[in-house]
Design a protein around this motif. Sequence first.
Motif, PDB file in Angstrom:
ATOM      1  N   GLU A  40      -0.255 -24.770 -23.598  1.00  0.00           N
ATOM      2  CA  GLU A  40       0.130 -23.495 -24.190  1.00  0.00           C
ATOM      3  C   GLU A  40      -0.759 -22.405 -23.615  1.00  0.00           C
ATOM      4  N   CYS A  41      -0.134 -21.412 -22.988  1.00  0.00           N
ATOM      5  CA  CYS A  41      -0.880 -20.349 -22.326  1.00  0.00           C
ATOM      6  C   CYS A  41      -0.465 -19.004 -22.894  1.00  0.00           C
ATOM      7  N   LEU A  42      -1.392 -18.069 -22.903  1.00  0.00           N
ATOM      8  CA  LEU A  42      -1.180 -16.760 -23.515  1.00  0.00           C
ATOM      9  C   LEU A  42      -1.551 -15.672 -22.528  1.00  0.00           C
ATOM     10  N   ASP A  43      -0.623 -14.733 -22.336  1.00  0.00           N
ATOM     11  CA  ASP A  43      -0.909 -13.478 -21.651  1.00  0.00           C
ATOM     12  C   ASP A  43      -1.056 -12.422 -22.741  1.00  0.00           C
ATOM     13  N   ALA A  44      -2.295 -12.103 -23.093  1.00  0.00           N
ATOM     14  CA  ALA A  44      -2.551 -11.287 -24.281  1.00  0.00           C
ATOM     15  C   ALA A  44      -2.123  -9.846 -24.109  1.00  0.00           C
ATOM     16  N   PHE A  45      -2.075  -9.340 -22.883  1.00  0.00           N
ATOM     17  CA  PHE A  45      -1.673  -7.963 -22.624  1.00  0.00           C
ATOM     18  C   PHE A  45      -0.539  -7.994 -21.604  1.00  0.00           C
ATOM     19  N   GLY A  46       0.692  -8.118 -22.114  1.00  0.00           N
ATOM     20  CA  GLY A  46       1.825  -8.384 -21.238  1.00  0.00           C
ATOM     21  C   GLY A  46       2.251  -7.208 -20.390  1.00  0.00           C
ATOM     22  N   ALA A  47       2.295  -5.987 -20.963  1.00  0.00           N
ATOM     23  CA  ALA A  47       2.811  -4.795 -20.264  1.00  0.00           C
ATOM     24  C   ALA A  47       4.257  -5.037 -19.836  1.00  0.00           C
ATOM     25  N   THR A  48       4.512  -5.296 -18.552  1.00  0.00           N
ATOM     26  CA  THR A  48       5.869  -5.606 -18.087  1.00  0.00           C
ATOM     27  C   THR A  48       6.204  -7.082 -18.207  1.00  0.00           C
ATOM     28  N   GLY A  49       5.212  -7.939 -18.441  1.00  0.00           N
ATOM     29  CA  GLY A  49       5.450  -9.373 -18.540  1.00  0.00           C
ATOM     30  C   GLY A  49       5.495 -10.088 -17.213  1.00  0.00           C
ATOM     31  N   ILE A  50       5.048  -9.449 -16.134  1.00  0.00           N
ATOM     32  CA  ILE A  50       5.166 -10.032 -14.798  1.00  0.00           C
ATOM     33  C   ILE A  50       4.377 -11.325 -14.677  1.00  0.00           C
ATOM     34  N   MET A  51       3.183 -11.381 -15.276  1.00  0.00           N
ATOM     35  CA  MET A  51       2.339 -12.565 -15.115  1.00  0.00           C
ATOM     36  C   MET A  51       2.915 -13.765 -15.865  1.00  0.00           C
ATOM     37  N   GLY A  52       3.318 -13.568 -17.116  1.00  0.00           N
ATOM     38  CA  GLY A  52       3.914 -14.672 -17.870  1.00  0.00           C
ATOM     39  C   GLY A  52       5.220 -15.140 -17.282  1.00  0.00           C
ATOM     40  N   LEU A  87       9.120   1.381 -15.662  1.00  0.00           N
ATOM     41  CA  LEU A  87       9.386   2.764 -15.997  1.00  0.00           C
ATOM     42  C   LEU A  87       8.791   3.682 -14.936  1.00  0.00           C
ATOM     43  N   PRO A  88       9.200   4.955 -14.905  1.00  0.00           N
ATOM     44  CA  PRO A  88       8.544   5.900 -13.987  1.00  0.00           C
ATOM     45  C   PRO A  88       7.053   5.997 -14.278  1.00  0.00           C
ATOM     46  N   ASN A  89       6.309   6.306 -13.215  1.00  0.00           N
ATOM     47  CA  ASN A  89       4.834   6.355 -13.308  1.00  0.00           C
ATOM     48  C   ASN A  89       4.260   5.023 -13.767  1.00  0.00           C
ATOM     49  N   TYR A  90       4.830   3.921 -13.289  1.00  0.00           N
ATOM     50  CA  TYR A  90       4.405   2.598 -13.749  1.00  0.00           C
ATOM     51  C   TYR A  90       2.993   2.239 -13.308  1.00  0.00           C
ATOM     52  N   SER A  91       2.484   2.907 -12.263  1.00  0.00           N
ATOM     53  CA  SER A  91       1.144   2.578 -11.780  1.00  0.00           C
ATOM     54  C   SER A  91       0.060   3.457 -12.384  1.00  0.00           C
ATOM     55  N   THR A  92       0.415   4.341 -13.322  1.00  0.00           N
ATOM     56  CA  THR A  92      -0.565   5.204 -13.994  1.00  0.00           C
ATOM     57  C   THR A  92      -0.589   4.850 -15.468  1.00  0.00           C
ATOM     58  N   PRO A  93      -1.626   4.182 -15.938  1.00  0.00           N
ATOM     59  CA  PRO A  93      -1.619   3.703 -17.335  1.00  0.00           C
ATOM     60  C   PRO A  93      -1.603   4.819 -18.361  1.00  0.00           C
ATOM     61  N   GLN A  94      -2.114   6.011 -18.008  1.00  0.00           N
ATOM     62  CA  GLN A  94      -2.125   7.091 -18.987  1.00  0.00           C
ATOM     63  C   GLN A  94      -0.740   7.694 -19.201  1.00  0.00           C
ATOM     64  N   THR A 128       2.361   5.907 -18.910  1.00  0.00           N
ATOM     65  CA  THR A 128       3.430   4.956 -19.206  1.00  0.00           C
ATOM     66  C   THR A 128       2.925   3.893 -20.163  1.00  0.00           C
ATOM     67  N   ASP A 129       3.854   3.312 -20.907  1.00  0.00           N
ATOM     68  CA  ASP A 129       3.505   2.222 -21.817  1.00  0.00           C
ATOM     69  C   ASP A 129       3.502   0.875 -21.112  1.00  0.00           C
ATOM     70  N   SER A 130       4.381   0.679 -20.132  1.00  0.00           N
ATOM     71  CA  SER A 130       4.478  -0.583 -19.397  1.00  0.00           C
ATOM     72  C   SER A 130       3.806  -0.407 -18.046  1.00  0.00           C
ATOM     73  N   TYR A 131       2.527  -0.769 -18.010  1.00  0.00           N
ATOM     74  CA  TYR A 131       1.716  -0.553 -16.806  1.00  0.00           C
ATOM     75  C   TYR A 131       1.925  -1.711 -15.830  1.00  0.00           C
ATOM     76  N   PHE A 132       2.157  -1.361 -14.563  1.00  0.00           N
ATOM     77  CA  PHE A 132       2.303  -2.370 -13.510  1.00  0.00           C
ATOM     78  C   PHE A 132       1.589  -1.853 -12.276  1.00  0.00           C
ATOM     79  N   ASN A 133       0.578  -2.590 -11.812  1.00  0.00           N
ATOM     80  CA  ASN A 133      -0.222  -2.190 -10.659  1.00  0.00           C
ATOM     81  C   ASN A 133       0.060  -3.140  -9.500  1.00  0.00           C
ATOM     82  N   PRO A 134       0.727  -2.669  -8.449  1.00  0.00           N
ATOM     83  CA  PRO A 134       0.991  -3.561  -7.307  1.00  0.00           C
ATOM     84  C   PRO A 134      -0.284  -4.017  -6.605  1.00  0.00           C
ATOM     85  N   LYS A 135      -1.386  -3.265  -6.735  1.00  0.00           N
ATOM     86  CA  LYS A 135      -2.626  -3.642  -6.065  1.00  0.00           C
ATOM     87  C   LYS A 135      -3.286  -4.865  -6.700  1.00  0.00           C
TER      88      LYS A 135
END
Length: 673
Positions: A200-212, A161-168, A170-177
């Motif tokens: 069985e592995c868990l990504d407890a805070f998915g946001a965009t789901g990039i890690m899982g 979503l727009p403003n994806y790198s600012t957690p305040q 957007t709901d789906s936070y994604f930090n390229p750093k």
Amino acid sequence: EKHISIQRHLADLEKLADLKEGEFTMAVSQNTDLHVTDEKKPCPLCPEEKFKACYSHKLHRHLQNLHWKVSVEFEGYRMCICHLPCRPVKPNLVGDQTFSKMGAHYHCIICSATITRRTDMIGHINRHVNKGETESRFITVPAPKSSHEVLKESATDVQVLPNYSTPQKTDSYFNPKMKLNRQLIFCALAVLAEERKPIECLDAFGATGIMGLQWAKHLRSAVKVTINDCNENSVTMIQENCHLNKMKVKLNTKEEDNDEAMGDGEENTDTIEVTKMDANVIMHLRSFDFIHLDPFGTTVNYLDSAFRNVRNLGIVSLTSTDISSLYAKAQHVALRHYGCNIVRTEYYKELAARIVIAAVTRAAARCNKGIEVLLAVALEHFVLVVVRVLRGPSPADDSAKKIRYLIHCQWCEERVFQKEGNMVEENPYQQLPCDCHGSMPGKTAVVLGPLWSGALFNTGFLRRMLFEAVQYGLDEVQPLLKTLVCEAECTTSKHSSTHSPYDESKQEECGVYIKTPNATAESYLVHGKRKSDEVIRSAAKRQKSENSAEHPAFYYNIHRHSIKGMNMPKLNKFLNYLSEAGYRVSRTHFDPMGVRTNAPLAQFKTILMKYSTPTYTGGQAEAPVHLTEDIQAEQVQATADVKAEDAEFPEDDKSAVAATVFAKGYPTHCAAD
């Protein structure tokens, strides 16, 4: 109907005042008198007491300058500023009269709210866009949805979503750093996937789901991925990203449990489970082999749930981004979250890692579990800790004993962990190698902690992570892993070979035997008990050897302890000098100019002084100061002679003292000292 201040064109505002479109330009082209041809018209957005009725040319300038130019644009519409009494304003009492102030404001095209400031109105509209609320209740034609930006990382596509790198914002936070952080976690999971399959592995805070998505796309059938998030918009975004990467989705929430599969996902039969729960709830309900925690801020609120149901010999990784408290910028927050007293030191990054590990150890011990630290990384934006879970009260007791307090000298920055035991010492300053307490006035040291006092790295696990990074082509994380391997071994030689470490001799890590392809099933079954006993004995021997050659705790910054007026040697050369002196030494990832060594600070400074060169040589050739001891002996002798001559000369007659010292044959710079 929409408010009259929301229009598409300036001419629409003019029509509200019964002005025909183009009347103003026609009158100007014909050079006619506007005062004669036009009638006075009021402003449609201002009350009569604020702006009186005027002729069309003045009204045109008023609408253009005071309403149109300060409007807020959204999808072809302009929300002009309005001065009508739409917004209730508190009246001002002046004497016995009441004056009502007309407040300027904007009308939101989406929710019809009234906003006073233009910047607040822009932020209000952006929040609607971030939440996907782009359709206006006043527009009959549905507004086109804003196109999501698609980013690619490690052969995985995610739309954000727009403003994806600012957690305040957007709901789906994604930090390229945080790409380096995600690659480190992937390598740790890949090592665990080689030990046992499937996990069985868990990504407890998915946001965009990039890690899982990266876990499932690269490790495939070796892992069963569950991506969780408690936000509805994030769960929707995770499902869309799964479909974008041609993954099957299994949706599981509290209310429903249904499966859905995309037709274009036939190329990849992997299934990702997406859940909408609180992270504490899902970790209490289910057991996992691998858990990753990456909340916004501290992770202490989720540690008890993470260690409650994690399986034996499983791995828990956690990323803490509350660096203001961990890096001693907000010390009261560190005391509140971690129960730890800290100050800003030269080794503050390693101090932060040990604070987090101490909190992890206490949480695991409450669940009768011990830990083995596999990896601890502290960089600019985060602190990453990866630990292996060892079930049982005995490992829990052994881990809890490694939590100690640290004595830190504030003058010379020497540090040492407090000795074990409950007895109160009369003089705790005696534990410090320095003598600052005797030579300096007042209290010179502080007690920091409680901290983790054990090792921060597992060399075998790091080598296997490096092998996985090479195998999957993760080029960005390989230099960091090589540095970590050298730091774990505390050596300057970079023996970072990338051959496969998965042989029988290296599968005894953490006291667990793993069957290799070279071993047959019969031999494994027949000699299983004997091999397990051998594993336990080898683990005990390895632990004794590690205790005998304890990993050096903390590091020294070479610039922090440099001598004023002297040029320091190059860092790599200085490491060789320390190694030649018989000390263990290596560089550290915590500080690019840091040196991890078991040498005391006094010896560290002595060797640094020995191989430093004067800044101003006075015409002499630059060379290492190898005659430091001789010069110091001459200075001591000169000082003694000066004290002997004090009876012959007055105290303030410095020139006479200098002349006497020079006459005795000592160097002139000694007289100045």
